[in-house]
Design a protein around this motif. Structure first.
Motif, PDB file in Angstrom:
ATOM      1  N   ASN A   8       0.810  -1.212   0.000  1.00 28.27           N
ATOM      2  CA  ASN A   8       0.000   0.000   0.000  1.00 28.27           C
ATOM      3  C   ASN A   8       0.850   1.272   0.000  1.00 28.27           C
ATOM      4  N   THR A   9       2.168   1.145  -0.102  1.00 31.30           N
ATOM      5  CA  THR A   9       3.008   2.327  -0.192  1.00 31.30           C
ATOM      6  C   THR A   9       2.648   3.097  -1.446  1.00 31.30           C
ATOM      7  N   ASN A  18       0.105  -5.125  -5.914  1.00 35.22           N
ATOM      8  CA  ASN A  18      -0.701  -6.258  -5.462  1.00 35.22           C
ATOM      9  C   ASN A  18       0.120  -7.534  -5.337  1.00 35.22           C
ATOM     10  N   THR A  19       1.408  -7.372  -5.030  1.00 38.90           N
ATOM     11  CA  THR A  19       2.244  -8.550  -4.869  1.00 38.90           C
ATOM     12  C   THR A  19       1.852  -9.315  -3.604  1.00 38.90           C
ATOM     13  N   PHE A  25       7.005 -15.534  -0.504  1.00 39.89           N
ATOM     14  CA  PHE A  25       7.040 -14.774  -1.754  1.00 39.89           C
ATOM     15  C   PHE A  25       8.014 -13.603  -1.655  1.00 39.89           C
ATOM     16  N   LYS A  26       8.077 -12.958  -0.495  1.00 41.88           N
ATOM     17  CA  LYS A  26       9.036 -11.870  -0.328  1.00 41.88           C
ATOM     18  C   LYS A  26      10.470 -12.365  -0.499  1.00 41.88           C
ATOM     19  N   SER A 217       3.361 -16.922 -11.283  1.00 42.44           N
ATOM     20  CA  SER A 217       2.096 -17.434 -10.776  1.00 42.44           C
ATOM     21  C   SER A 217       1.586 -16.569  -9.625  1.00 42.44           C
ATOM     22  N   GLY A 218       2.482 -16.208  -8.699  1.00 44.27           N
ATOM     23  CA  GLY A 218       2.086 -15.373  -7.575  1.00 44.27           C
ATOM     24  C   GLY A 218       1.619 -13.996  -8.010  1.00 44.27           C
ATOM     25  N   MET A 219       2.236 -13.466  -9.049  1.00 47.58           N
ATOM     26  CA  MET A 219       1.854 -12.153  -9.552  1.00 47.58           C
ATOM     27  C   MET A 219       0.618 -12.194 -10.447  1.00 47.58           C
ATOM     28  N   GLN A 220       0.185 -13.398 -10.796  1.00 49.54           N
ATOM     29  CA  GLN A 220      -0.988 -13.610 -11.644  1.00 49.54           C
ATOM     30  C   GLN A 220      -0.874 -12.859 -12.975  1.00 49.54           C
ATOM     31  N   PHE A 221       0.287 -12.977 -13.591  1.00 51.15           N
ATOM     32  CA  PHE A 221       0.476 -12.359 -14.898  1.00 51.15           C
ATOM     33  C   PHE A 221      -0.435 -13.027 -15.927  1.00 51.15           C
TER      34      PHE A 221
END
Length: 313
Positions: A8-9, A18-19, A25-26, A217-221
């Motif tokens: 939210n920065t 929206n990561t 994941f980080k 996959s995590g980023m839902q590209f």
């Protein structure tokens, strides 16, 4: 590397807002950033005089696959963090493949405020006309695509085109050349084109395909499959890929060891007379620090590993 910013920065690029916030994941995100920085530093991808006031321009090539999406995200984050003083222009080459969803990438770029250019060139018809169906399209398709990208880079005033090839791509190319080309060669992380006016860069050279797949996959590209080369079964590269995957499954970590080996060659222990003066080599002529000494005997562990890897042969 600064801590990964919260989603939210307010000044975070739209692509990164929206990561996933999980610890796993980080860690993955940090690893990809670190590996890209290491590759860029190791191979001098940035000019020495590059700065926020003197920024080169890179054309980042987007196919719509997991690798190129991840490449763009990594470069955007490094740029945002002030670690990559480069102006980035994303580029998609629409090759006029039947059924290609022409709306996905423009929407992706616009939704994320990414400077971009989309060029349509019907290389699909050329490739399918020139190459029989039972032959691989990759070589001709790649040459045509690369020529067009060079032209676009020049028109955009870029000093480099940036590609999303990763560690496994580099290893696969090495074994393709070894098995079918009769030479020891692969994809270098940095090269100059034949005309001598553009760089070709691969910042993901140290990153594994598995990490890239998890990140995408995590980023839902919005992944776009390739229906040209992807429609052909039994390609030599696919055979090499399966071989490497089998080795990694049998002995986790082997691909990393093999990739490191590409950066630690000993010309005196190969057969290339252009790289090492075997003819002129004499006992009294060996200079201090020369690598021409006897090769170390493999240890029991490495012998066991070799036996395991090739047990089926």
């Amino acid at each position: 590397m600064n801590d990964i910013a919260e989603n939210n920065t307010t000044d975070v690029p739209a692509l990164l807002r929206n990561t996933p916030s999980s610890v796993e994941f980080k860690k993955l995100r940090k690893r990809l950033l670190r590996q890209a920085r290491e590759a860029m530093d190791d191979f001098g991808m940035l000019p020495k005089d590059a700065s926020q006031l003197k920024r080169p321009k890179w054309l980042v090539c987007l196919s719509g696959g997991k690798d190129s999406y991840t490449l763009l995200a990594v470069l955007i984050e490094l740029n945002w963090r002030g670690l990559l003083p480069v102006d980035l222009v994303a580029c998609n080459l629409d090759q006029a493949q039947p059924g290609f969803p022409t709306d996905i990438l423009p929407k992706f770029f616009e939704d994320n405020g990414i400077e971009h250019i989309i060029v349509r060139e019907d290389t699909y018809s050329i490739v399918t006309d020139k190459i029989p169906e039972h032959r691989t399209y990759c070589s001709l398709c790649s040459r045509l695509r690369r020529g067009i990208l060079y032209r676009i880079a020049r028109e955009q005033g870029c000093e480099a085109i940036v590609l999303g090839h990763h560690r496994e791509d580099i290893l696969e190319t090495f074994f393709m050349n070894l098995f079918h080309g009769g030479r020891l060669a692969s994809m270098p992380p940095k090269l100059v084109n034949d005309e001598g006016d553009l760089l070709v860069l691969r910042p993901l050279a140290y990153s594994s395909e598995r990490d890239i797949a998890k990140f995408a996959s995590g980023m839902q590209f919005p992944i776009i499959p390739c229906n040209l080369c992807g429609s052909q079964d039994g390609l030599q590269r696919e055979e090499v890929k399966r071989m490497l995957q089998g080795w990694e499954k049998a002995s986790p970590g082997r691909l990393g060891v093999m990739a490191r080996a590409l950066g630690h060659t000993r010309p005196s222990h190969l057969l290339d007379r252009a790289l090492y003066d075997f003819v002129g080599l004499r006992p009294s002529d060996r200079a201090a620090g020369d690598d021409g000494g006897e090769a170390e005997e493999p240890c029991g562990a490495s012998l066991a590993m070799t036996a395991k890897l090739f047990a089926a042969e």
